[in-house]
Design a protein around this motif. Sequence first.
Motif, short mmCIF file in Angstrom:
data_model
loop_
_atom_site.label_atom_id
_atom_site.label_comp_id
_atom_site.label_asym_id
_atom_site.label_seq_id
_atom_site.Cartn_x
_atom_site.Cartn_y
_atom_site.Cartn_z
N UNK A 1 13.22 -4.07 -3.22
CA UNK A 1 12.98 -4.55 -4.59
C UNK A 1 12.02 -3.68 -5.38
N UNK A 2 11.28 -2.82 -4.70
CA UNK A 2 10.22 -2.07 -5.38
C UNK A 2 10.75 -0.76 -5.95
N UNK A 3 11.47 -0.88 -7.06
CA UNK A 3 12.06 0.26 -7.76
C UNK A 3 11.67 0.12 -9.23
N UNK A 4 11.22 1.24 -9.83
CA UNK A 4 10.48 1.12 -11.08
C UNK A 4 11.13 1.65 -12.34
N UNK A 5 12.18 2.40 -12.23
CA UNK A 5 12.79 2.99 -13.42
C UNK A 5 14.17 2.39 -13.66
N UNK B 1 6.33 12.03 -8.55
CA UNK B 1 6.38 10.63 -8.99
C UNK B 1 7.32 9.85 -8.10
N UNK B 2 6.81 8.92 -7.29
CA UNK B 2 7.68 8.13 -6.42
C UNK B 2 8.55 7.18 -7.23
N UNK B 3 9.77 6.96 -6.76
CA UNK B 3 10.68 6.08 -7.47
C UNK B 3 10.66 4.65 -6.94
N UNK B 4 10.10 4.47 -5.73
CA UNK B 4 10.10 3.14 -5.14
C UNK B 4 8.96 2.97 -4.17
N UNK B 5 8.94 1.80 -3.50
CA UNK B 5 7.86 1.39 -2.60
C UNK B 5 6.54 1.44 -3.37
#
Length: 398
Positions: free
Chosen positions: A207-211, A317-321
Amino acid sequence: MPKISNKGKQMPESPIRKLVPYADIAKKNGNKVYHLNIGQPDIKTPEVALNAVKNADITVLEYSHSAGFESYRTKLSQYYKTHGLPIEVADIIITTGGSEALLFALGSTMDEGDEIIIPEPFYANYNGFSIASGVKVVPVISTIEDGFALPPIAAFEKLITPRTKAILICNPGNPTGYLYSENEILQLAAMVKKHDLFLIADEVYREFIYDENDKHYSVMNVPGIEENAIMIDSVSKRYSMCGARIGCIVSKNKEVMATAMKFAQARLSPPTFAQIASEAALETPQSYFDEVIEEYKERRDVLISELQKIEGVKVGTPKGAFYCIAQLPVASADDFAKWLLEYYNLNGETVMVAPAAGFYSTPNVGLNEVRIAYVLKKEDLIRSVHILKAALIVYNSK
């Protein structure tokens, strides 16, 4: 004097926890320590989960079924289907955390001396789980220059031997925050199908996805690899319930699940109160997740922006977690991390990070990298990076 086992000697220390004694000393010396080393969210656990435990009418704390409460597995199946994953009750065994799920997966698919290929850097405990299972980790390196993207399939295929039994990925990734694209998952699926391997996917950060343009693509969504795919999941991060220690192993491969059940029976059952909380957590409203994801996105953006201001620091830039790997202008991140706790403070405050070499199995790789977890509020992240910047100046002038 009796001697411990070779397996015990080979078990690695946790890069996340091994510096705890240094942090304890720093605190005893009156310093405040900002913990960027561990993925322990400060987000509140959903009230519906906590209330379920408080209000549980139990007179005998019994064993549950070895596979977990049927009511929980039924609701979990419905939860997965709601999120587009075709998972049935029979495909699920509840475990004591995602850690036990992975141990069951390794135990069910591998023999002593078998090999598992893992893109590195990877979650440090994969090394420990593999050693405990008598399995050899064969790393395929992803790099910070490529944003830790999936290495070319040819790089995997060069490593496949008659002892290779599985590919293991974490998606989104701990410690990198990398999110595998649909195309990358399909490439892996085609490879495991071609070479008759298992594809084990640790999807606890799904669930931890930001874009907005990014989407999680599960191995359980790939047609044609039902016999190859094994999914690992957990409530720890999704509901900020790390202490519950509830996860699950999921697969449509009936032989895998029947074998995993034997491991589940050997440990009797997952914990009862934690299952009660986890089942209730499935009733958490979507508004909770919307707020959590927005909060983590803001934390990610603040952390990366601040880190990029430090001369000599390289970070993507991480996309998740909720992790990133940062390359520091030091020769040894391990030495620097200890020094931060043992000898440095800025106005009575210091920072604890996780040296990233422990997230690799290849020797002498990632020596100048650290994993940072953005699980603190934004103000604390800004302060932490300010301390880190000042500390690097002092450390490099020694």
